[in-house]
Design an enzyme around this catalytic site. Structure first.
Site, short mmCIF file in Angstrom:
data_model
loop_
_atom_site.label_atom_id
_atom_site.label_comp_id
_atom_site.label_asym_id
_atom_site.label_seq_id
_atom_site.Cartn_x
_atom_site.Cartn_y
_atom_site.Cartn_z
N CYS A 111 0.84 -1.22 0.00
CA CYS A 111 0.00 0.00 0.00
C CYS A 111 0.87 1.26 0.00
O CYS A 111 1.97 1.27 0.55
CB CYS A 111 -0.92 0.00 1.22
SG CYS A 111 -2.24 -1.23 1.08
N CYS B 50 -3.51 0.13 -3.34
CA CYS B 50 -4.18 0.47 -2.07
C CYS B 50 -3.48 1.65 -1.39
O CYS B 50 -2.33 1.98 -1.72
CB CYS B 50 -4.22 -0.73 -1.13
SG CYS B 50 -2.64 -1.51 -0.85
#
Ligand code: JS2
Length: 298
Positions: free
Chosen positions: A117, A199
């Site tokens: 992420c 993400c």
């Protein structure tokens, strides 16, 4: 014994036959010549039947091994021969203008790699700088820093229904008469997967010295932006970079960025924008340290 000359045009045949000695030598060499011819024939048959490794396959296999063994050894268990086979099976012996996303699904299913992420970097009309930046900030990933992007970057490939060969030359360009080429469908499929798996905060490097920094017609603008999952991605952060000493045709305040912001916000994702993001500017200035635009950075 005089050398005999004869001129075929005159139709004269040599008056005297080949000497006895020459016939004996030829007779003795004949079996050797025959054996040699058979050996060459068998070799070329075996070469054809075993299949020669074409250049594309050799490059893809080599890149896959380099990536999984050296660049990202955490992927060392990936089977590069299977990956190569799934890759070529997607397009060989098929119409080069009718490749489908489903053709590449076995390859996509084979490669399981997730980008951490907050480490995804998209780009548009800024490939070189984006890769220079991710090369220095090596925890950042462009698509070409992932296995699938790495093995295919800058290559061209296609198949032909008449052969099982992998072709690199004479591959059709994508146009209105040939909309689904092997390479264009590949980049659409892997770009979609790259965006879907992103993400946190994701980044995009855009080019403010080109005509427009953002275009809905680009792969970033037509595929990646629309495949970000709002429940996984909370912010898209754009960096609009300008060439050192170059013109500034667009910026965070320009209309194309306003359009990008609108698309992103409508997808319930926050939007940030910076002109000439400083760390990326440093990368640009490495090559042009003498430029006035770089003196203020130091
Ligand atoms: C790489 C190729 C090739 O965010 C980036 C990347 O993730 C890429 O997947 O798509 C975005 C760039 O595409 P875009 O926005 O159309 O910008 P561009 O500068 O016009 O690049 C066009 C090429 C995109 C797809 N692509 N990507 N390496 O070798 C390659 N070949 C193609 N067609």
């Amino acid at each position: 014994m005089p050398d005999y000359e004869f001129s075929p045009a005159s139709g004269d045949r040599p008056r005297s036959g080949i000497s006895k000695q020459v016939l004996i030598v030829l007779g003795a060499c004949l079996p050797v010549i025959l054996a040699l011819a058979i050996w060459v024939g068998v070799l070329s048959w075996r070469q054809r039947s075993m299949g020669t490794t074409d250049r594309f396959s050799a490059i893809v296999l080599g890149r896959c091994l380099t990536y999984t063994q050296n660049v990202h050894p955490e992927l060392r268990n990936q089977d590069c021969k299977k990956i190569l086979n799934a890759f070529t099976s997607a397009f060989v012996s098929k119409d080069p203008c009718s490749i489908t996303k489903e053709d590449y699904q076995p390859l996509i299913n084979l490669v399981t790699q997730t980008v951490p992420c907050n480490k995804t970097l998209f780009w548009s009309r800024s490939k070189e700088l984006a890769h220079q930046y991710s090369g220095i900030q090596n925890e950042m990933f462009t698509l070409e820093d992932t296995l699938l992007g790495y093995i295919a970057d800058d290559l061209v490939w296609c198949g032909d229904p008449r052969t099982s060969e992998v072709k690199e030359e004479f591959c059709p360009y994508r146009n209105e008469n040939c909309s689904s080429t092997a390479t264009s469908v590949f980049w659409t499929v892997v770009s979609q997967k790259f965006a879907e798996s992103a993400c946190g905060t994701v980044y995009v490097m855009l080019n403010g010295s080109g005509t427009t920094a953002f275009s809905k017609a680009s792969t970033f603008g037509s595929v990646e932006v629309f495949n970000l999952h709002p429940d996984r991605v909370h912010t898209l952060h754009a960096w609009v970079m300008h060439d050192i000493g170059g013109v500034s045709r667009d910026s965070c305040l320009g209309s194309s960025i306003k359009e990008l912001k609108s698309i992103v916000n409508q997808r319930n994702i926050s939007f940030l924008c910076q002109d000439d993001y400083r760390p990326a500017r440093f990368v640009q200035c490495v090559r042009r340290p003498e430029d006035p635009a770089c003196s203020t950075l130091m």
